[in-house]
Write a protein that holds these residues in place. Structure first.
Motif, PDB file in Angstrom:
ATOM      1  N   PRO A 187       1.175  -1.065  -0.107  1.00  0.00           N
ATOM      2  CA  PRO A 187      -0.210  -0.631   0.182  1.00  0.00           C
ATOM      3  C   PRO A 187       0.836   1.349  -0.523  1.00  0.00           C
ATOM      4  O   PRO A 187       1.905   1.279   1.015  1.00  0.00           O
ATOM      5  N   VAL A 188       0.673   2.486  -0.692  1.00  0.00           N
ATOM      6  CA  VAL A 188       1.028   3.564  -0.875  1.00  0.00           C
ATOM      7  C   VAL A 188       0.953   4.725  -0.124  1.00  0.00           C
ATOM      8  O   VAL A 188       1.377   5.916  -0.041  1.00  0.00           O
ATOM      9  N   ASP A 189      -0.068   5.061  -0.031  1.00  0.00           N
ATOM     10  CA  ASP A 189      -1.317   5.456   0.774  1.00  0.00           C
ATOM     11  C   ASP A 189      -0.333   6.735   1.821  1.00  0.00           C
ATOM     12  O   ASP A 189      -0.565   7.347   2.284  1.00  0.00           O
ATOM     13  N   ALA A 190       0.587   5.203   2.977  1.00  0.00           N
ATOM     14  CA  ALA A 190       1.132   6.086   4.051  1.00  0.00           C
ATOM     15  C   ALA A 190       2.073   6.319   3.499  1.00  0.00           C
ATOM     16  O   ALA A 190       2.917   5.792   4.649  1.00  0.00           O
ATOM     17  N   LEU A 191       2.655   6.146   2.156  1.00  0.00           N
ATOM     18  CA  LEU A 191       4.268   6.224   2.359  1.00  0.00           C
ATOM     19  C   LEU A 191       5.138   6.686   2.647  1.00  0.00           C
ATOM     20  O   LEU A 191       6.099   6.732   3.190  1.00  0.00           O
ATOM     21  N   ALA A 192       4.946   7.634   1.863  1.00  0.00           N
ATOM     22  CA  ALA A 192       5.010   9.270   3.039  1.00  0.00           C
ATOM     23  C   ALA A 192       5.396   9.572   4.324  1.00  0.00           C
ATOM     24  O   ALA A 192       6.174  10.234   4.352  1.00  0.00           O
ATOM     25  N   SER A 193       4.649   9.522   4.257  1.00  0.00           N
ATOM     26  CA  SER A 193       4.986   9.517   6.308  1.00  0.00           C
ATOM     27  C   SER A 193       5.586   8.066   6.540  1.00  0.00           C
ATOM     28  O   SER A 193       6.190   8.804   7.338  1.00  0.00           O
ATOM     29  N   PHE A 205      11.846  17.158   8.220  1.00  0.00           N
ATOM     30  CA  PHE A 205      11.190  16.662   6.640  1.00  0.00           C
ATOM     31  C   PHE A 205      10.508  16.148   6.586  1.00  0.00           C
ATOM     32  O   PHE A 205       9.668  15.226   6.348  1.00  0.00           O
ATOM     33  N   ASP A 206       9.622  16.557   5.382  1.00  0.00           N
ATOM     34  CA  ASP A 206       7.944  16.082   4.891  1.00  0.00           C
ATOM     35  C   ASP A 206       8.351  14.968   4.091  1.00  0.00           C
ATOM     36  O   ASP A 206       8.920  15.845   3.017  1.00  0.00           O
ATOM     37  N   PHE A 207       7.653  14.913   3.595  1.00  0.00           N
ATOM     38  CA  PHE A 207       7.583  13.715   1.674  1.00  0.00           C
ATOM     39  C   PHE A 207       6.819  13.869   1.081  1.00  0.00           C
ATOM     40  O   PHE A 207       4.970  13.442   2.018  1.00  0.00           O
ATOM     41  N   ALA A 208       6.305  13.951  -0.061  1.00  0.00           N
ATOM     42  CA  ALA A 208       5.286  13.858  -1.319  1.00  0.00           C
ATOM     43  C   ALA A 208       5.909  12.662  -1.815  1.00  0.00           C
ATOM     44  O   ALA A 208       7.177  12.362  -2.767  1.00  0.00           O
ATOM     45  N   VAL A 209       5.192  11.901  -2.844  1.00  0.00           N
ATOM     46  CA  VAL A 209       5.377  11.074  -3.479  1.00  0.00           C
ATOM     47  C   VAL A 209       3.945  10.600  -5.225  1.00  0.00           C
ATOM     48  O   VAL A 209       3.292  11.389  -4.441  1.00  0.00           O
TER      49      VAL A 209
END
Length: 780
Positions: A187-193, A205-209
């Motif tokens: 699952p990728v919906d929580a990957l950035a977190s 740092f915060d991240f976005a995919v």
């Protein structure tokens, strides 16, 4: 000619500037230089901080990208290994024998490993342990229509097992016609977190995919993900998944905040340092060397000498004023030190010696008595229930009472005796040459008579009593041991009801130690789960059926075994634990009453309440919170109080009871007849029920007790109060109570206190509806 020489001398003299002008010019110049330097440093520091933040963003992106690539490579390796070892035919034939497992894969902290048939069915998945999950299917997944030659990454799809947006690592398994897939679903919906939690680092740092213009996952909703944005420091890079990009970012304000804070601190420190330096230089330039040296020497003596001598200096008027003020300071210091010495050894309220001075004099008295072959003694005097004076009449009245009592006791002292205040309502009298027990007890009796005389305190006339502990020093006792033993005896006198003298015996120390151990165990018993409730049924006398129950708190300790409430409740009140225990008992009792109600037995539950709980300002709110939490109707809760509890603080307790009554809770007076309250209080307090004490019920064979019980029942009926007889153990007593008109009782004749489960087992045979029981009681 003389005038010309004077003019020449004046011309050679330097211009005279005022010190204030000079200092102002220096400070202004220093501030201007400081501002220019700080501006240069600020620009450079902020630029450097921004550059470092951008470098750290690049680094965070690189580390996170590498972690994702490594995780995907590991996943491909893993599913290749699984695909080589699995037999799709065997799995389809016996899916319950299939077992797969998934553990965290780098930034992918959740996911599952599946075996998928060509039609999308999932006969085996790590989500279900063994066997196929019920109804599991990946039908519609885009990778079902292809047969990859090796492990490959799918595009985004909706996971048929979890419903989450996911990607999959897919590998084919099986032969022609029976081909299937081994799929690692991530699952990728929580990957950035997850990336932010693992690789955000100390900079947070915060991240976005992203995939094209679509944001797949982001750890911060407000984070921009396209290009550079004002207010953010960003870095981006392509991921191993085709078309994906990872963006890391941090708010510019957060990145530069430490640098800005440091610059402000440095500016303040520099400005203060410049000001202090210029002030010191200005003072040093004045012609005060010799007088200042004298003042410095005098100041040095002030710190070393016990009684410093006054300072005398010449020089400017300002320095003479400094000397005069130093002399005033010397005088104030001597006076202050005398006061400190006195205050350190005396009680600030009464002026009597305190414990420190008492111990010093006791030590001297013990040594002198040993040399004279006699024995010293000590009386520790505790004013009974003195805290009630403070809470009822106020601390002003209490302080005046202590002052008056101290003056009276001090006037009765004989030579060499010392009266000291130990704190609160406790005093001590040392008897340097008491000699023996009888003499010390006679002295204690005299002190008791003095305390018992009426005290006029701020307009209030008080009659006090005292619990007095008496200890005569044995050979080898220290002053501290003598004080400790006399204090132990005083507390023993209080425990026995007060207004008495108690001579110290070694057994009292054993009891005190046992009590201390109980206190230590009690403070941890609640968190250990050592408390529980038992319930004693309350029955309708005519029908002998259960109408309610009284909740009784019990303590089962691993060291002391079963500790009776008469032992642990007073200790809990003293150490401030009674409110927690009361809340525990109230919650458990209401939960049990609600459980009986849901079984079809609406019984009223009775819970004992102490004065400490009622005098807590929010007790009514605690009760309503418990009722709301347990959803128990207020009319099914009865709070029991003893007569002595009602007398603790009549006004505050009356207010608390009316608040509880306003919420629909019933109020019962327990052990009625054993206290000392006036019958007028039955109308002042919102009482619903009287419980006749077991001592009167057990004496029904005696005419006096029988008449008293009949009178209480008649009184309750006249006041329209419900009445319950406690401690019924004989059948003939139950019949007598029925003839008197008492319709409810509890006691060993009907049931002992027991667990909730045992009470529940009896209800189908012995339960009577609460409304019916109350109506029968009222009819009686």
């Amino acid at each position: 000619m003389g005038g010309q020489r004077s003019t020449a001398r004046d011309a050679r003299r330097p211009a005279v500037f005022s010190v204030r002008t000079y200092l102002v010019g220096c400070v202004v110049a220093a501030l201007v230089i400081l501002l220019i330097a700080e501006a240069i440093v600020a620009v450079h520091s902020l630029s450097n901080a921004r550059h470092k933040a951008a470098q750290r963003a690049d680094y965070a992106t690189t580390v996170a990208t590498a972690a994702i690539k490594t995780a995907l490579d590991q996943g491909k390796t893993a599913i290749s290994g699984v695909a080589r070892t699995l037999s799709i035919d065997a799995i389809l034939a016996a899916p319950d024998k299939c077992s797969l497992s998934f553990s965290s894969l780098g930034p992918f902290t959740s996911g599952h490993l599946d075996v998928v048939a060509p039609d999308g069915r999932v006969p085996c998945s790590s989500l279900s342990g063994h066997g196929a999950p019920s109804g599991a299917s990946q039908a519609g997944a885009p990778w079902l229509t292809t047969t990859p030659s090796g492990p490959s990454m799918s595009g985004l799809f909706t996971d048929g097992l979890t419903g989450r947006t996911s990607v999959a690592l897919v590998a084919a398994v099986g032969g022609v016609g029976t081909a299937g897939f081994v799929v690692l679903v991530l699952p990728v919906d929580a990957l950035a977190s997850d990336i932010a939690a693992a690789y955000g680092g100390p900079e947070h740092f915060d991240f976005a995919v992203t995939a094209g213009d679509r944001v797949i996952s982001t750890s911060q909703k407000a984070m921009p993900v396209i290009g550079s944005h004002a207010g953010w420091i960003e870095s981006s890079t392509d991921l191993a998944v085709p078309g994906w990009q990872l963006v890391s970012g941090r708010r510019t304000a957060a990145a530069l905040a430490p640098t800005r804070s440091l610059l402000i601190s440095e500016t303040v420190v520099a400005a203060v340092a410049f000001l202090v330096a210029f002030v010191l230089l200005a003072v040093a330039n004045r012609r005060i060397a010799v007088p200042l040296r004298k003042l410095a020497l005098a100041a040095g003596r002030l710190g070393r000498e016990v009684t410093p001598q006054p300072v005398e200096v010449g020089g400017p008027a300002e320095l003479r004023q400094v000397a005069e003020r130093m002399n005033a300071m010397i005088a104030a210091r001597v006076s202050f030190e005398d006061k400190l010495s006195h205050d350190a050894l005396h009680d600030p309220l009464t002026g009597l010696p305190n414990q420190a001075l008492l111990l010093d004099r006791l030590a001297t008295a013990c040594e002198t008595a040993a040399e004279a072959n006699t024995r010293a003694a000590l009386l520790v005097i505790g004013i009974d229930r003195f805290e009630l004076v403070n809470t009822s009449l106020g601390y002003r009245v209490g302080d005046h009472a202590l002052i008056a009592l101290a003056s009276r006791l001090e006037g009765a002292l004989r030579p060499r005796q010392t009266l000291a205040r130990l704190g609160g309502g406790e005093f001590a009298v040392s008897l340097p040459d008491a000699g023996d027990r009888d003499t010390a007890l006679a002295e204690a009796a005299a002190v008791s008579r003095i305390v018992a005389q009426v005290v006029d305190a701020a307009g209030a006339s008080l009659t006090l009593t005292a619990s007095i502990g008496v200890a005569v020093a044995e050979r080898g006792w220290s002053a501290e041991e003598l004080l400790r033993n006399a204090t132990t005896a005083m507390h023993s006198a209080k425990e026995r009801g007060g207004a008495r003298c108690q001579f110290f015996e070694p057994s009292l120390r054993v009891r005190a130690n046992t009590r201390l151990r109980l206190e230590n165990e009690l403070s941890r018993a609640l968190e250990r789960g050592e408390f529980y409730l038992e319930y004693q049924p309350i029955v309708s006398l005519p029908s002998r059926r259960i109408t309610g129950a009284e909740a009784l708190l019990r303590w089962q300790n691993s060291v002391h075994g079963i500790v009776p409430p008469s032992t642990f409740v007073p200790i809990a009140e003293e150490i401030g634990l009674i409110n927690q225990l009361g809340r525990f008992a109230l919650e458990k009792a209401c939960e049990q009453a609600m459980a009986w109600y849901e079984l079809g037995y609406p019984m009223r539950i009775s819970v004992n309440v102490s004065a400490h709980q009622l005098l807590t300002g929010n007790f009514a709110e605690q009760v309503t919170d418990v009722l709301a939490h347990t959803q128990l109707a207020p009319d099914l809760l009865c709070l029991e109080l003893t007569e002595s509890t009602l007398m603790e603080d009549v006004l505050r307790i009356s207010t608390a009871l009316h608040a509880l009554k306003g919420h629909g809770v019933s109020i019962s007076i327990d052990d009625f007849g054993t206290g000392y309250s006036s019958l007028a209080y039955l109308q002042r307090f919102p009482v619903d029920e009287l419980k006749i004490d077991r001592s009167f019920v057990g004496g029904l064979d005696n005419a006096a007790d029988r008449n008293l019980v009949a009178a209480v029942v008649a009184l309750a009926h006249a006041l329209e109060l419900h009445v319950v007889a406690e401690g019924v153990e004989k059948e003939e007593h139950a019949l007598q109570l029925v003839r008197m008109g008492c319709r409810a009782a509890q006691g060993y004749l009907f049931a002992r206190p027991q667990s909730a489960s045992r009470v529940t087992a009896q209800l189908p045979r012995h339960h009577i509806d609460l409304d019916e029981a109350v109506s029968r009681s009222n009819a009686g």
